[in-house]
Design an enzyme around this catalytic site. Structure first.
Site, PDB file in Angstrom:
ATOM      1  N   ASP A  66     -10.106  20.667 -54.698  1.00  0.00           N
ATOM      2  CA  ASP A  66      -9.186  21.529 -55.447  1.00  0.00           C
ATOM      3  C   ASP A  66      -8.167  20.681 -56.217  1.00  0.00           C
ATOM      4  O   ASP A  66      -6.963  20.836 -56.054  1.00  0.00           O
ATOM      5  CB  ASP A  66      -8.488  22.497 -54.476  1.00  0.00           C
ATOM      6  CG  ASP A  66      -9.479  23.335 -53.706  1.00  0.00           C
ATOM      7  OD1 ASP A  66      -9.763  24.475 -54.127  1.00  0.00           O
ATOM      8  OD2 ASP A  66     -10.010  22.850 -52.684  1.00  0.00           O
ATOM      9  N   ASP A  69     -13.838  23.042 -56.927  1.00  0.00           N
ATOM     10  CA  ASP A  69     -12.748  23.355 -57.844  1.00  0.00           C
ATOM     11  C   ASP A  69     -12.287  22.055 -58.487  1.00  0.00           C
ATOM     12  O   ASP A  69     -11.152  21.610 -58.368  1.00  0.00           O
ATOM     13  CB  ASP A  69     -11.605  24.096 -57.149  1.00  0.00           C
ATOM     14  CG  ASP A  69     -11.881  25.591 -57.038  1.00  0.00           C
ATOM     15  OD1 ASP A  69     -12.969  26.039 -57.472  1.00  0.00           O
ATOM     16  OD2 ASP A  69     -11.021  26.319 -56.520  1.00  0.00           O
ATOM     17  N   TYR A  78      -9.601  22.984 -63.161  1.00  0.00           N
ATOM     18  CA  TYR A  78      -8.870  24.256 -63.297  1.00  0.00           C
ATOM     19  C   TYR A  78      -8.554  24.520 -64.756  1.00  0.00           C
ATOM     20  O   TYR A  78      -8.473  23.589 -65.562  1.00  0.00           O
ATOM     21  CB  TYR A  78      -7.560  24.191 -62.492  1.00  0.00           C
ATOM     22  CG  TYR A  78      -7.765  24.293 -61.012  1.00  0.00           C
ATOM     23  CD1 TYR A  78      -7.887  25.529 -60.395  1.00  0.00           C
ATOM     24  CD2 TYR A  78      -7.849  23.159 -60.224  1.00  0.00           C
ATOM     25  CE1 TYR A  78      -8.075  25.639 -59.028  1.00  0.00           C
ATOM     26  CE2 TYR A  78      -8.040  23.255 -58.854  1.00  0.00           C
ATOM     27  CZ  TYR A  78      -8.151  24.499 -58.265  1.00  0.00           C
ATOM     28  OH  TYR A  78      -8.349  24.602 -56.909  1.00  0.00           O
ATOM     29  N   ASN A 106     -15.428  27.964 -57.011  1.00  0.00           N
ATOM     30  CA  ASN A 106     -15.420  29.199 -57.791  1.00  0.00           C
ATOM     31  C   ASN A 106     -14.784  29.014 -59.171  1.00  0.00           C
ATOM     32  O   ASN A 106     -15.224  29.612 -60.154  1.00  0.00           O
ATOM     33  CB  ASN A 106     -14.708  30.324 -57.025  1.00  0.00           C
ATOM     34  CG  ASN A 106     -13.336  29.931 -56.529  1.00  0.00           C
ATOM     35  OD1 ASN A 106     -13.206  29.030 -55.700  1.00  0.00           O
ATOM     36  ND2 ASN A 106     -12.305  30.613 -56.993  1.00  0.00           N
ATOM     37  N   HIS A 150      -6.892  32.175 -48.208  1.00  0.00           N
ATOM     38  CA  HIS A 150      -8.149  32.907 -48.354  1.00  0.00           C
ATOM     39  C   HIS A 150      -8.707  33.369 -47.012  1.00  0.00           C
ATOM     40  O   HIS A 150      -9.450  34.350 -46.953  1.00  0.00           O
ATOM     41  CB  HIS A 150      -9.192  32.048 -49.065  1.00  0.00           C
ATOM     42  CG  HIS A 150      -8.865  31.774 -50.503  1.00  0.00           C
ATOM     43  ND1 HIS A 150      -8.823  32.756 -51.460  1.00  0.00           N
ATOM     44  CD2 HIS A 150      -8.567  30.617 -51.153  1.00  0.00           C
ATOM     45  CE1 HIS A 150      -8.514  32.222 -52.645  1.00  0.00           C
ATOM     46  NE2 HIS A 150      -8.350  30.929 -52.480  1.00  0.00           N
ATOM     47  N   HIS A 183     -11.133  25.111 -51.094  1.00  0.00           N
ATOM     48  CA  HIS A 183     -10.831  26.517 -51.390  1.00  0.00           C
ATOM     49  C   HIS A 183      -9.412  26.901 -50.974  1.00  0.00           C
ATOM     50  O   HIS A 183      -8.630  27.353 -51.801  1.00  0.00           O
ATOM     51  CB  HIS A 183     -11.869  27.438 -50.773  1.00  0.00           C
ATOM     52  CG  HIS A 183     -11.883  28.819 -51.375  1.00  0.00           C
ATOM     53  ND1 HIS A 183     -11.831  29.046 -52.739  1.00  0.00           N
ATOM     54  CD2 HIS A 183     -11.948  30.059 -50.800  1.00  0.00           C
ATOM     55  CE1 HIS A 183     -11.870  30.344 -52.982  1.00  0.00           C
ATOM     56  NE2 HIS A 183     -11.932  30.990 -51.818  1.00  0.00           N
ATOM     57  N   ASP A 184      -9.077  26.795 -49.697  1.00  0.00           N
ATOM     58  CA  ASP A 184      -7.678  26.959 -49.313  1.00  0.00           C
ATOM     59  C   ASP A 184      -6.939  25.670 -49.628  1.00  0.00           C
ATOM     60  O   ASP A 184      -7.381  24.579 -49.242  1.00  0.00           O
ATOM     61  CB  ASP A 184      -7.553  27.304 -47.825  1.00  0.00           C
ATOM     62  CG  ASP A 184      -7.584  28.799 -47.578  1.00  0.00           C
ATOM     63  OD1 ASP A 184      -7.316  29.563 -48.533  1.00  0.00           O
ATOM     64  OD2 ASP A 184      -7.849  29.222 -46.438  1.00  0.00           O
ATOM     65  N   HIS A 185      -5.804  25.804 -50.333  1.00  0.00           N
ATOM     66  CA  HIS A 185      -5.083  24.634 -50.828  1.00  0.00           C
ATOM     67  C   HIS A 185      -4.167  24.082 -49.743  1.00  0.00           C
ATOM     68  O   HIS A 185      -2.941  24.218 -49.785  1.00  0.00           O
ATOM     69  CB  HIS A 185      -4.288  24.997 -52.084  1.00  0.00           C
ATOM     70  CG  HIS A 185      -5.151  25.404 -53.234  1.00  0.00           C
ATOM     71  ND1 HIS A 185      -4.660  25.657 -54.490  1.00  0.00           N
ATOM     72  CD2 HIS A 185      -6.494  25.591 -53.319  1.00  0.00           C
ATOM     73  CE1 HIS A 185      -5.655  25.988 -55.297  1.00  0.00           C
ATOM     74  NE2 HIS A 185      -6.765  25.955 -54.608  1.00  0.00           N
TER      75      HIS A 185
END
Length: 346
Positions: free
Chosen positions: A64, A97, A100, A135, A238, A264-266
């Site tokens: 991410d 990710d 962005y 995603n 999430h 996914h979870d930051h």
């Protein structure tokens, strides 16, 4: 030394081409494009570190991250370089990710340089980066990230939907988790996703799950680690990704997987499932983090939850795997050791 013998599908329009790529401090990579295996199976890449025998395998994990250096991405990258040099890392794993907010627009999108090439400049980070898609990557041109053109621009870049990385004592199974998530299909809101190569979705997921199950079952590696973008177990924003938990987790349990690594979870997070013993490791702190966004979780299982930026390292030998989480200042937040008997056979 790195040997990649890969059959790559769905490579953004490239077909029937043989591309020769030279990797720094590595050997030769040959990508066979536009061909399909005779049987449905995950492509396997082989990584042979240029180290003396019995030296540990050192891996750096970040997720991410792709924000053109903002949200402390550059600070995380700097500390990654420092730690990477100390540990003489073999390669980097990205949990997705990568760019962005909406992936890449194409192979010539300057974001590839602004968020990757010109950010991770430390000498220790000039190693292969093995990437999965998140995603946000699916909101852009997926074929661009899968294209060998990016690898020609920067030879570190290796990105496929799902694949196996054979590093000897450990095999990593990279899984494309975004197509599992129902809401991306049924309630995408203002977002547009690039599902080329995924539809029909049911067939894609069915084949993927069969391939993962088969590959894990056939693996003789001492350690088996699965990598995906989406969470399976997480106390973060999430939370658990229900679809992945329902469809992929039973396979991981049945095949005695040691760990599942995700983004996914930051945040940075470590959960040990008391039922299966699987370690769920979240490394999603490559740039923007979500302060104070944590859900209640069993304290016996939750070993770390850090709501800031950072990254993770994994050092693996035949008998032990050492996990370390770092913040943007290089401070060690959490360590954990997993052990195996030397006579263990997967």
């Amino acid at each position: 030394m790195l040997e990649l013998q890969v059959l790559i599908k769905n490579m953004g329009g490239c077909s029937n081409q043989r591309v020769l790529l030279l990797f720094p401090v590595m050997v030769i990579v040959v990508l066979l494009l536009g061909t399909s295996p005779s049987k449905a199976e995950l492509q396997k890449l082989k990584h042979t570190p240029r180290k003396a025998d019995h030296q540990p395998l050192n891996i750096l994990v970040v997720g991410d991250w792709g924000r053109q250096g903002t949200h402390n991405q550059s600070l995380v990258a700097y500390q990654m370089g420092v730690v990477g040099e100390k540990q003489n890392i073999d390669f980097v794993i990205s949990t997705g990710d990568n760019f962005y907010d909406d992936g890449l627009t194409g192979v010539d999108d300057p974001a590839f340089y602004d968020s990757f090439v010109n950010i991770y400049t430390a000498p220790s980070l000039q190693k292969i980066w093995y990437n999965v898609l998140g995603n946000h990557d699916y909101r852009g041109d997926v074929g661009a990230q899968l294209s060998p053109i990016l690898t020609q621009k920067d030879s570190r870049w290796v990105c496929m939907r799902s694949f196996i990385l054979d590093a000897g004592i450990v095999e990593f199974f990279f899984v494309d988790t975004t197509p599992f998530h129902d809401d991306y299909f049924t309630d995408p809101g203002e977002h547009t996703y690039d599902w080329s190569g995924v539809l029909p979705r049911e067939a894609y997921l069915s084949e993927l799950l069969k391939d993962v199950d088969s590959a894990l079952g056939q693996s003789k590696a001492k350690w088996k680690i699965v990598v995906g973008h989406h969470t399976i177990k997480s106390a973060g924003h999430h939370g658990n990704t229900v679809e992945v938990e329902q469809q992929l987790l039973p396979i991981l349990k049945a095949r005695n997987v040691d760990a599942y690594i995700n983004g996914h979870d930051h945040c940075l997070e470590h959960i040990v499932d008391t039922e299966s013993g699987i370690h769920f490791l979240t490394s999603g702190g490559g740039s923007k983090a979500w302060r104070g966004d944590i859900k209640p979780w069993n304290k016996e299982e939750l070993k770390l939850y850090y709501d800031g930026q950072g990254f993770m390292t994994v050092q693996i030998t035949e008998s032990k795997a050492d996990i370390v989480f770092y913040d943007i200042y290089g401070k060690v937040l959490h360590t954990w050791s997993l052990s195996k008997k030397l006579n263990y056979e997967a």
